[in-house]
Design an enzyme around this catalytic site. Structure first.
Site, PDB file in Angstrom:
ATOM      1  N   ASP A   1       0.854  -1.188   0.000  1.00 42.11           N
ATOM      2  CA  ASP A   1       0.000   0.000   0.000  1.00 42.11           C
ATOM      3  C   ASP A   1       0.893   1.242   0.000  1.00 42.11           C
ATOM      4  OD1 ASP A   1      -1.796   2.010   0.596  1.00 42.11           O
ATOM      5  OD2 ASP A   1      -2.205   1.308   2.639  1.00 42.11           O
TER       6      ASP A   1
ATOM      7  N   ASN B   1       0.269   4.541  -0.539  1.00 41.01           N
ATOM      8  CA  ASN B   1      -0.160   5.848  -0.026  1.00 41.01           C
ATOM      9  C   ASN B   1      -0.830   5.731   1.352  1.00 41.01           C
ATOM     10  OD1 ASN B   1      -2.391   4.537  -0.899  1.00 41.01           O
ATOM     11  ND2 ASN B   1      -3.334   6.298  -1.908  1.00 41.01           N
TER      12      ASN B   1
ATOM     13  N   ASP C   1      -3.426   4.120   2.621  1.00 39.30           N
ATOM     14  CA  ASP C   1      -4.874   4.225   2.837  1.00 39.30           C
ATOM     15  C   ASP C   1      -5.463   2.854   3.186  1.00 39.30           C
ATOM     16  OD1 ASP C   1      -4.794   2.873   0.463  1.00 39.30           O
ATOM     17  OD2 ASP C   1      -6.112   4.226  -0.639  1.00 39.30           O
TER      18      ASP C   1
ATOM     19  N   ASP D   1      -1.861  -1.163  -3.934  1.00 42.34           N
ATOM     20  CA  ASP D   1      -2.138  -0.381  -5.137  1.00 42.34           C
ATOM     21  C   ASP D   1      -1.047  -0.556  -6.196  1.00 42.34           C
ATOM     22  OD1 ASP D   1      -0.056   1.393  -4.141  1.00 42.34           O
ATOM     23  OD2 ASP D   1      -1.563   2.034  -2.676  1.00 42.34           O
TER      24      ASP D   1
ATOM     25  N   ASP E   1      -6.448 -10.439 -15.513  1.00 41.76           N
ATOM     26  CA  ASP E   1      -7.560 -11.371 -15.413  1.00 41.76           C
ATOM     27  C   ASP E   1      -8.650 -10.921 -16.373  1.00 41.76           C
ATOM     28  OD1 ASP E   1      -9.140 -13.461 -13.909  1.00 41.76           O
ATOM     29  OD2 ASP E   1      -7.593 -13.026 -12.415  1.00 41.76           O
TER      30      ASP E   1
ATOM     31  N   ASP F   1     -10.925 -16.191 -16.472  1.00 38.48           N
ATOM     32  CA  ASP F   1     -11.723 -16.661 -15.345  1.00 38.48           C
ATOM     33  C   ASP F   1     -12.843 -17.608 -15.784  1.00 38.48           C
ATOM     34  OD1 ASP F   1     -12.356 -16.266 -12.477  1.00 38.48           O
ATOM     35  OD2 ASP F   1     -14.231 -15.435 -13.243  1.00 38.48           O
TER      36      ASP F   1
ATOM     37  N   GLU G   1      -9.097 -20.897 -17.061  1.00 36.35           N
ATOM     38  CA  GLU G   1      -9.477 -21.617 -15.845  1.00 36.35           C
ATOM     39  C   GLU G   1     -10.676 -22.457 -16.282  1.00 36.35           C
ATOM     40  OE1 GLU G   1     -10.836 -20.710 -11.236  1.00 36.35           O
ATOM     41  OE2 GLU G   1     -11.700 -19.590 -12.875  1.00 36.35           O
TER      42      GLU G   1
ATOM     43  N   HIS H   1      -5.337 -17.438  -5.394  1.00 33.65           N
ATOM     44  CA  HIS H   1      -6.142 -16.580  -4.526  1.00 33.65           C
ATOM     45  C   HIS H   1      -7.434 -17.262  -4.065  1.00 33.65           C
ATOM     46  CE1 HIS H   1      -7.790 -16.513  -8.433  1.00 33.65           C
ATOM     47  NE2 HIS H   1      -8.889 -15.938  -7.973  1.00 33.65           N
ATOM     48  N   ASP H   2      -7.695 -18.500  -4.505  1.00 33.39           N
ATOM     49  CA  ASP H   2      -8.914 -19.206  -4.096  1.00 33.39           C
ATOM     50  C   ASP H   2      -8.643 -20.336  -3.107  1.00 33.39           C
ATOM     51  OD1 ASP H   2     -10.555 -17.702  -5.748  1.00 33.39           O
ATOM     52  OD2 ASP H   2     -10.388 -19.097  -7.424  1.00 33.39           O
TER      53      ASP H   2
HETATM   54  C1  NOJ Z   1     -12.769 -17.979 -10.224  1.00 34.89           C
HETATM   55  C2  NOJ Z   1     -11.922 -17.003  -9.479  1.00 34.89           C
HETATM   56  O1  NOJ Z   1     -10.637 -17.544  -9.319  1.00 34.89           O
HETATM   57  C3  NOJ Z   1     -12.621 -16.732  -8.178  1.00 34.89           C
HETATM   58  O2  NOJ Z   1     -11.831 -15.978  -7.307  1.00 34.89           O
HETATM   59  C4  NOJ Z   1     -13.938 -16.050  -8.465  1.00 34.89           C
HETATM   60  O3  NOJ Z   1     -14.658 -15.914  -7.273  1.00 34.89           O
HETATM   61  C5  NOJ Z   1     -14.770 -16.865  -9.441  1.00 34.89           C
HETATM   62  N1  NOJ Z   1     -14.000 -17.351 -10.539  1.00 34.89           N
HETATM   63  C6  NOJ Z   1     -15.912 -16.042  -9.985  1.00 34.89           C
HETATM   64  O4  NOJ Z   1     -15.421 -15.054 -10.854  1.00 34.89           O
HETATM   65 CA    CA Z   2      -3.188   2.392  -1.231  1.00 36.07          CA
END
Ligand code: NOJ
Ligand code: CA
Length: 505
Positions: free
Chosen positions: A2, A4, A6, A10, A79, A176, A217, A288-289
């Site tokens: 981050d 700045n 906040d 970013d 993405d 995605d 994906e 990230h999932d």
């Molecule tokens: C797959 C993504 O990796 C996930 O983070 C997202 O919630 C779903 N697709 C819906 O876009």
């Molecule tokens: Ca920031």
């Protein structure tokens, strides 16, 4: 990062850390969505494809970031969320107004739900829209209506979006839930319908897109579909995440029972498939999932270094293009939180709401901690300063990692057994070896206790041994010189838990 202060990471923050990524040795980054969005699903609910969220910076800041990556020899992948928009998107806001609105057919509408499809985030996949008395489809959150890909206008819109970012300078897209764009209405399936390849070819089989790195994906794709989807001559994708979930998860019992044989099967099966069909295999453990692999699949306490380096070895010696998630390079673990306010993931918050009056709080929070996709999303823990160096003290958008004091980059770098340094070395080793990049893969595994394979290119050959979680007697190559290991002093064939070794033949 981050920049700045906040509370929100970013573009400028990322730009300032490019030297760190250069040092790690990676050559491409995929950045999850930062387009304008109400953020119901961490930006996977886009309300304007042509703009970025203000809190991340401006389009100029983004451009500066992309240019800076390029100057440093790092490609940038954005993405592409093509299956659905946010319900706040102008198209949907128009569509709900009336049945004859020009945008109505951008989405799917039904007088009654045609199937009992469930949304991936809980509840029915069909939502009643009171304005017109019809239902729309949402494969994910209620606020993520599915786009109607049977409508040629939708496909035109998506081509415009792609071209805009190509002109901006992006090198590729991570697409995605791409297989969801084509439903199979006959069979009642939410993905991989008969028009799937046609749609993908229509958007990506163009001159403008032919040099992009396009990774899908596509969880529902089987081996045949994958071969078509990523074979070079068809003009569809470059690669696709595949193979379903490597992680063996027992959702009902909150348990992950690591089954190393499954990991072996996954790595072997797809490397062979890729090699035999001239495809690109993108192995990964984290994104990230998901939860963090050292916690879910191995040992995140006294054998954290050994576990993390075991995974690093599997990834960087495989025939394919490995992907790692921020923090994986120094062995980040799962984070534990007692309060639902410390979570942001829509799927785990929905789960919490549905079960608030069903489970007792302790059990509920254990499940939330287990299920949450926030493990992969918490602010990066750089050092021992305020907020672990994420910023200068403003409250971060999501609670910091519960083990941040113990596990952060600064602490890792101080150790003799530094996970970051191991990553750096193995990435460097791989990048300088034709055998590890292009070489033929052969599975030499004969034991249930460890994975053994070779990589070979012309006269360069390596044999790699990755021992699972128990001490084992391994069959080391007699004519091999050990060139890489996470237990460098061990010269015997008695391997410790998660010990790996690379032998030059
Ligand atoms: C797959 C993504 O990796 C996930 O983070 C997202 O919630 C779903 N697709 C819906 O876009
Ligand atoms: Ca920031």
């Amino acid at each position: 990062m981050d920049s700045n202060n906040d509370g929100i990471g970013d573009f400028k923050g990322i730009t300032s850390k490019i030297p760190y990524l250069v040092e790690l040795g990676i050559n491409a980054v995929w950045i999850s969505p930062f387009f304008e969005s109400p953020n119901d699903d961490s930006g996977y609910d886009i309300s304007d494809y042509y703009n970025v969220q203000k809190e991340f910076g401006t389009l100029d800041d983004l451009k500066e970031m992309v240019d800076e990556f390029h100057k440093n020899g790092i490609k940038v992948i954005f993405d592409l969320v093509a299956n659905h928009t946010s319900s706040k998107h102008r198209w949907f806001q128009e569509a709900i107004k009336s049945k004859d609105n020009p945008y109505r057919d951008y989405y799917y509408w039904f007088d009654k739900p045609p199937f009992d499809w469930k949304s991936n985030f809980g509840g029915s996949a069909f939502e009643y829209s009171p304005e017109t008395g019809q239902y729309y489809l949402h494969s994910f959150a209620v606020s993520q209506p599915d786009l109607n890909w049977t409508n040629p206008k939708v496909r035109e819109e998506m081509k415009k979006v792609i071209d805009f970012w190509v002109d901006f300078g992006v090198d590729g897209f991570r697409c995605d839930v791409l297989d969801n764009i084509a439903k199979d209405w006959e069979k009642g399936l939410m993905s991989n319908g008969p028009k799937f390849h046609e749609y993908v070819h229509e958007i990506f089989g163009r001159d403008k897109t032919k040099n992009l790195y396009l990774i899908g994906e596509c969880w529902s794709a089987n081996e045949d579909i994958l071969c078509d989807l990523i074979s070079e001559e068809r003009g569809e994708l470059t690669a696709s995440f595949l193979g379903g979930n490597v992680i063996y998860i027992d959702w009902n019992n909150n348990k992950i029972s690591p089954n190393y044989e499954d990991i072996h099967t996954y790595f072997s099966k797809y490397q062979i498939l890729a090699q035999n069909n001239n495809l690109i295999f993108p192995p990964f453990f984290e994104n990230h999932d998901r939860n963090r692999s050292v916690s879910s699949l191995a040992n995140d306490q006294d054998l954290r270094y050994e576990s993390a380096t075991f995974f690093a070895t599997l990834l960087y010696t495989s025939f394919g293009t490995p992907f790692i998630l921020q923090g994986e390079e120094f062995g980040t673990t799962n984070s534990y939180h007692k309060n639902i306010d410390e979570f942001n993931d829509v799927s785990c918050i929905n789960f919490y709401k549905e079960n608030k009056n069903v489970l007792d709080n302790h059990e509920l929070m254990d499940k939330v901690n287990f299920l949450s996709r926030d493990h992969g999303r918490r602010p990066m823990v750089w050092d021992n300063s305020v907020n672990f160096g994420f910023n200068k003290g403003a409250t971060p958008w999501l609670a910091l990692h519960s083990r941040g004091k113990e596990i952060n980059l600064e602490n890792d770098l101080k150790k003799e057994k530094s996970i970051f340094n191991f990553y750096k070395e193995i990435i460097n080793f791989r990048n300088s070896s034709k055998a590890l990049i292009y070489g033929e893969y052969n599975d030499l595994t004969t034991s249930e206790n460890y994975y053994k394979f070779s990589r070979e290119y012309e006269d360069e050959k390596y044999i790699i041994i990755c021992n699972y979680d128990k001490p084992s007697l391994v069959d080391i190559p007699i004519n091999g010189k050990k060139v890489f290991s996470n237990y460098p002093l061990n010269q015997s064939n008695n391997f410790a838990p998660f010990e790996i070794a690379i032998y030059e033949i």
